[in-house]
Each structure stands twice: as structure tokens, then as C-alpha cells.
Design a protein around this motif. Structure first.
Motif, PDB file in Angstrom:
ATOM      1  N   GLU A 229       6.111  14.026  -6.103  1.00  0.00           N
ATOM      2  CA  GLU A 229       7.561  13.852  -5.936  1.00  0.00           C
ATOM      3  C   GLU A 229       8.030  14.283  -4.548  1.00  0.00           C
ATOM      4  OE1 GLU A 229      11.310  12.702  -6.813  1.00  0.00           O
ATOM      5  OE2 GLU A 229       9.717  12.556  -8.298  1.00  0.00           O
ATOM      6  N   VAL A 230       7.485  15.377  -4.029  1.00  0.00           N
ATOM      7  CA  VAL A 230       7.916  15.919  -2.742  1.00  0.00           C
ATOM      8  C   VAL A 230       7.625  14.969  -1.573  1.00  0.00           C
ATOM      9  CG1 VAL A 230       5.796  17.229  -2.267  1.00  0.00           C
ATOM     10  CG2 VAL A 230       7.993  18.057  -1.392  1.00  0.00           C
ATOM     11  N   GLU A 231       6.727  13.996  -1.773  1.00  0.00           N
ATOM     12  CA  GLU A 231       6.370  13.057  -0.708  1.00  0.00           C
ATOM     13  C   GLU A 231       6.950  11.664  -0.918  1.00  0.00           C
ATOM     14  OE1 GLU A 231       2.125  13.007  -0.370  1.00  0.00           O
ATOM     15  OE2 GLU A 231       2.051  15.083   0.315  1.00  0.00           O
ATOM     16  N   ARG A 232       7.661  11.441  -1.977  1.00  0.00           N
ATOM     17  CA  ARG A 232       8.116  10.081  -2.282  1.00  0.00           C
ATOM     18  C   ARG A 232       9.007   9.494  -1.192  1.00  0.00           C
ATOM     19  NH1 ARG A 232       8.174  10.378  -8.600  1.00  0.00           N
ATOM     20  NH2 ARG A 232       5.909  10.287  -8.812  1.00  0.00           N
ATOM     21  N   ASP A 233       9.891  10.296  -0.617  1.00  0.00           N
ATOM     22  CA  ASP A 233      10.763   9.778   0.449  1.00  0.00           C
ATOM     23  C   ASP A 233       9.956   9.386   1.686  1.00  0.00           C
ATOM     24  OD1 ASP A 233      12.893  10.207  -1.239  1.00  0.00           O
ATOM     25  OD2 ASP A 233      13.654  11.956  -0.156  1.00  0.00           O
ATOM     26  N   LEU A 234       8.897  10.116   1.978  1.00  0.00           N
ATOM     27  CA  LEU A 234       8.026   9.785   3.097  1.00  0.00           C
ATOM     28  C   LEU A 234       7.419   8.404   2.901  1.00  0.00           C
ATOM     29  CD1 LEU A 234       6.242  10.434   5.629  1.00  0.00           C
ATOM     30  CD2 LEU A 234       4.603  11.412   4.006  1.00  0.00           C
ATOM     31  N   TRP A 235       6.774   8.193   1.752  1.00  0.00           N
ATOM     32  CA  TRP A 235       6.108   6.915   1.488  1.00  0.00           C
ATOM     33  C   TRP A 235       7.126   5.789   1.343  1.00  0.00           C
ATOM     34  CZ3 TRP A 235       1.532   7.461   3.155  1.00  0.00           C
ATOM     35  CH2 TRP A 235       0.815   8.648   2.960  1.00  0.00           C
ATOM     36  N   ARG A 236       8.261   6.079   0.763  1.00  0.00           N
ATOM     37  CA  ARG A 236       9.333   5.073   0.654  1.00  0.00           C
ATOM     38  C   ARG A 236       9.780   4.646   2.052  1.00  0.00           C
ATOM     39  NH1 ARG A 236      14.120   7.169  -2.590  1.00  0.00           N
ATOM     40  NH2 ARG A 236      12.678   6.722  -4.263  1.00  0.00           N
ATOM     41  N   GLY A 237       9.964   5.616   2.939  1.00  0.00           N
ATOM     42  CA  GLY A 237      10.370   5.298   4.305  1.00  0.00           C
ATOM     43  C   GLY A 237       9.334   4.464   5.031  1.00  0.00           C
ATOM     44  N   LEU A 238       8.062   4.810   4.873  1.00  0.00           N
ATOM     45  CA  LEU A 238       7.003   4.033   5.509  1.00  0.00           C
ATOM     46  C   LEU A 238       6.949   2.616   4.936  1.00  0.00           C
ATOM     47  CD1 LEU A 238       4.283   6.829   5.692  1.00  0.00           C
ATOM     48  CD2 LEU A 238       5.561   5.841   7.619  1.00  0.00           C
ATOM     49  N   ALA A 239       7.159   2.478   3.632  1.00  0.00           N
ATOM     50  CA  ALA A 239       7.202   1.154   3.004  1.00  0.00           C
ATOM     51  C   ALA A 239       8.352   0.338   3.580  1.00  0.00           C
ATOM     52  CB  ALA A 239       7.331   1.282   1.486  1.00  0.00           C
ATOM     53  N   GLN A 240       9.507   0.977   3.780  1.00  0.00           N
ATOM     54  CA  GLN A 240      10.645   0.245   4.315  1.00  0.00           C
ATOM     55  C   GLN A 240      10.436  -0.138   5.777  1.00  0.00           C
ATOM     56  OE1 GLN A 240      14.241   2.334   3.147  1.00  0.00           O
ATOM     57  NE2 GLN A 240      14.243   1.145   1.271  1.00  0.00           N
ATOM     58  N   LEU A 241       9.727   0.685   6.543  1.00  0.00           N
ATOM     59  CA  LEU A 241       9.399   0.290   7.913  1.00  0.00           C
ATOM     60  C   LEU A 241       8.526  -0.971   7.900  1.00  0.00           C
ATOM     61  CD1 LEU A 241       8.603   3.711   9.639  1.00  0.00           C
ATOM     62  CD2 LEU A 241      10.717   2.371   9.768  1.00  0.00           C
ATOM     63  N   ALA A 242       7.539  -0.990   7.010  1.00  0.00           N
ATOM     64  CA  ALA A 242       6.643  -2.151   6.933  1.00  0.00           C
ATOM     65  C   ALA A 242       7.384  -3.400   6.476  1.00  0.00           C
ATOM     66  CB  ALA A 242       5.465  -1.852   6.009  1.00  0.00           C
ATOM     67  N   VAL A 243       8.262  -3.263   5.502  1.00  0.00           N
ATOM     68  CA  VAL A 243       8.993  -4.446   5.028  1.00  0.00           C
ATOM     69  C   VAL A 243      10.058  -4.852   6.048  1.00  0.00           C
ATOM     70  CG1 VAL A 243      10.848  -3.482   3.566  1.00  0.00           C
ATOM     71  CG2 VAL A 243       9.687  -5.569   2.886  1.00  0.00           C
ATOM     72  N   GLY A 244      10.563  -3.906   6.823  1.00  0.00           N
ATOM     73  CA  GLY A 244      11.481  -4.252   7.912  1.00  0.00           C
ATOM     74  C   GLY A 244      10.782  -5.096   8.965  1.00  0.00           C
ATOM     75  N   LEU A 245       9.551  -4.717   9.305  1.00  0.00           N
ATOM     76  CA  LEU A 245       8.763  -5.514  10.232  1.00  0.00           C
ATOM     77  C   LEU A 245       8.473  -6.884   9.628  1.00  0.00           C
ATOM     78  CD1 LEU A 245       7.195  -5.885  12.865  1.00  0.00           C
ATOM     79  CD2 LEU A 245       5.284  -4.627  11.814  1.00  0.00           C
TER      80      LEU A 245
ATOM     81  N   VAL B 130       0.840  -1.193   0.000  1.00  0.00           N
ATOM     82  CA  VAL B 130       0.000   0.000   0.000  1.00  0.00           C
ATOM     83  C   VAL B 130       0.882   1.254   0.000  1.00  0.00           C
ATOM     84  CG1 VAL B 130      -1.664   1.327   1.386  1.00  0.00           C
ATOM     85  CG2 VAL B 130      -1.975  -1.149   1.073  1.00  0.00           C
ATOM     86  N   PHE B 131       1.906   1.265   0.865  1.00  0.00           N
ATOM     87  CA  PHE B 131       2.828   2.408   0.900  1.00  0.00           C
ATOM     88  C   PHE B 131       3.603   2.536  -0.414  1.00  0.00           C
ATOM     89  CE2 PHE B 131       2.947   1.890   5.726  1.00  0.00           C
ATOM     90  CZ  PHE B 131       2.139   2.995   5.951  1.00  0.00           C
ATOM     91  N   GLU B 132       3.962   1.410  -0.987  1.00  0.00           N
ATOM     92  CA  GLU B 132       4.701   1.443  -2.250  1.00  0.00           C
ATOM     93  C   GLU B 132       3.868   2.093  -3.359  1.00  0.00           C
ATOM     94  OE1 GLU B 132       5.946  -2.195  -4.704  1.00  0.00           O
ATOM     95  OE2 GLU B 132       7.713  -1.715  -3.482  1.00  0.00           O
ATOM     96  N   ASP B 133       2.574   1.807  -3.384  1.00  0.00           N
ATOM     97  CA  ASP B 133       1.704   2.464  -4.359  1.00  0.00           C
ATOM     98  C   ASP B 133       1.716   3.980  -4.167  1.00  0.00           C
ATOM     99  OD1 ASP B 133       0.942   0.093  -5.612  1.00  0.00           O
ATOM    100  OD2 ASP B 133      -0.921  -0.106  -4.457  1.00  0.00           O
ATOM    101  N   ALA B 134       1.658   4.433  -2.899  1.00  0.00           N
ATOM    102  CA  ALA B 134       1.678   5.874  -2.624  1.00  0.00           C
ATOM    103  C   ALA B 134       3.014   6.472  -3.038  1.00  0.00           C
ATOM    104  CB  ALA B 134       1.409   6.139  -1.137  1.00  0.00           C
ATOM    105  N   TRP B 135       4.083   5.748  -2.805  1.00  0.00           N
ATOM    106  CA  TRP B 135       5.422   6.201  -3.165  1.00  0.00           C
ATOM    107  C   TRP B 135       5.521   6.377  -4.673  1.00  0.00           C
ATOM    108  CZ3 TRP B 135       9.570   1.852  -2.321  1.00  0.00           C
ATOM    109  CH2 TRP B 135      10.750   2.137  -2.999  1.00  0.00           C
ATOM    110  N   LYS B 136       4.961   5.445  -5.429  1.00  0.00           N
ATOM    111  CA  LYS B 136       5.081   5.480  -6.888  1.00  0.00           C
ATOM    112  C   LYS B 136       4.079   6.416  -7.549  1.00  0.00           C
ATOM    113  CE  LYS B 136       7.179   0.957  -7.218  1.00  0.00           C
ATOM    114  NZ  LYS B 136       7.055  -0.422  -7.691  1.00  0.00           N
ATOM    115  N   SER B 137       2.929   6.671  -6.898  1.00  0.00           N
ATOM    116  CA  SER B 137       1.906   7.488  -7.543  1.00  0.00           C
ATOM    117  C   SER B 137       1.770   8.887  -6.943  1.00  0.00           C
ATOM    118  CB  SER B 137       0.542   6.782  -7.468  1.00  0.00           C
ATOM    119  OG  SER B 137       0.083   6.712  -6.133  1.00  0.00           O
ATOM    120  N   GLY B 138       2.357   9.101  -5.782  1.00  0.00           N
ATOM    121  CA  GLY B 138       2.206  10.380  -5.101  1.00  0.00           C
ATOM    122  C   GLY B 138       3.095  11.466  -5.670  1.00  0.00           C
TER     123      GLY B 138
END
Length: 161
Positions: free
Chosen positions: A76-92, A66-74
Motif C-alpha cells: 500500500e505504501v508504494e501504490r502512489d509511486l507505481w500509479r505515478g509511473l504507470a501514468q507517465l507511461a500512459v501519458g507518453l 507492467v507498472f499497473e501490476d506493481a501498483w495493484k500487487s505491491g
């Protein structure tokens, strides 16, 4: 699609295998967890609500999608935010699968991505709390005696309080 190799017409990998709640492939024909539709476009609020629902259900791999979709479709200024949230989820996800070192590394990387947004509270997301959660869990994962991680019990709260 070529089911034998799970490739689309252009040869890109498209896994048709069912997956469990942590995203691990199951045998063909097994009952799995329904995957998130790839490339879904949601608003920020819907993204956060859906990701939280999945995290609470112990499905961080699916929250990552879900976060990855936001990262790819959101924007540009928010891509690092969504990327970071995606990495937190995949880290878990990795931590819950038993990959402590990979989980810890991804949690620290995700925290570093979202740290750039500390001066803001985008969409009510509690970034400071998430960063603390990620660093504390990564430290526990790095401990010599290790830690067993239950994804639902360790699920972070996304909205700041």
C-alpha cells in the motif's frame, strides 16, 4: 469467453484483439505485439527492468501495464509511486498516438504522484529526473505548434544516475 464482445464469463471486458506497440487495437487476425500477462507479480527490480525494456522499444502502453501490476500487487505504501509511473507511461502513449493534450495532462498527473517520493530514491528510480522529464515533455506538448512524439526516442531513463 465470448469472442464477439470480448467479455469473460462474468461480463468483464477482456480485449482479445491484437494490439500494436502503442496499445492500439488491430483487426482480429492481424499480427500484433504480445501483451503483458495481466496480473503478473514481479519484484520492484524486475518491474523497473521490464518497464525500461518496453519503454526503450517504443512500447510505453505495455510498460504502463507492467507498472499497473506493481501498483495493484505491491505494498500500500508504494501504490502512489507505481500509479505515478504507470501514468507517465500512459501519458507518453497518448503523446505518441497524437493526443497531445491528453498526454500532457497524464504526464503532469504522473509527475504529481511521484513527487511525493522525492525525498527517497526507491529501487534506484530517478524520480526527480522523471518528474523533470514529464514536465518538460508536457510543456512541449502544450505548445501551440505541438510536437511529434516518437515513443522510443522520448523514452525516459528510470534509474537515477
Amino acid at each position: 469467453m465470448n469472442d464477439e464482445r470480448d467479455r469473460d464469463e462474468e461480463g468483464r471486458a477482456r480485449s482479445a484483439r491484437p494490439r500494436d506497440g502503442l496499445g492500439r487495437p488491430l483487426p482480429y487476425g492481424a499480427a500484433g505485439v504480445e501483451r503483458q500477462p495481466e496480473g503478473g507479480v514481479r519484484g520492484p527490480g524486475e518491474t523497473v527492468r521490464e518497464a525500461q525494456r518496453l519503454l526503450d522499444a517504443g512500447m510505453p502502453f505495455h510498460a504502463h501495464e507492467v507498472f499497473e501490476d506493481a501498483w495493484k500487487s505491491g505494498p500500500e505504501v508504494e501504490r502512489d509511486l507505481w500509479r505515478g509511473l504507470a501514468q507517465l507511461a500512459v501519458g507518453l502513449t497518448h503523446a505518441a498516438r497524437g493526443n497531445s493534450s491528453g498526454g500532457a495532462r497524464l504526464l503532469r498527473r504522473g509527475a504529481a504522484w511521484i513527487d511525493g517520493y522525492e525525498d527517497r530514491l526507491p529501487y534506484g528510480i530517478g524520480l526527480e529526473e522523471l518528474s523533470v522529464w514529464a514536465r518538460e515533455l508536457s510543456a512541449r506538448l502544450d505548445a501551440p505548434d505541438g510536437v511529434r512524439v516518437d515513443a522510443a526516442q522520448e523514452a525516459p531513463r528510470l534509474l537515477g544516475g
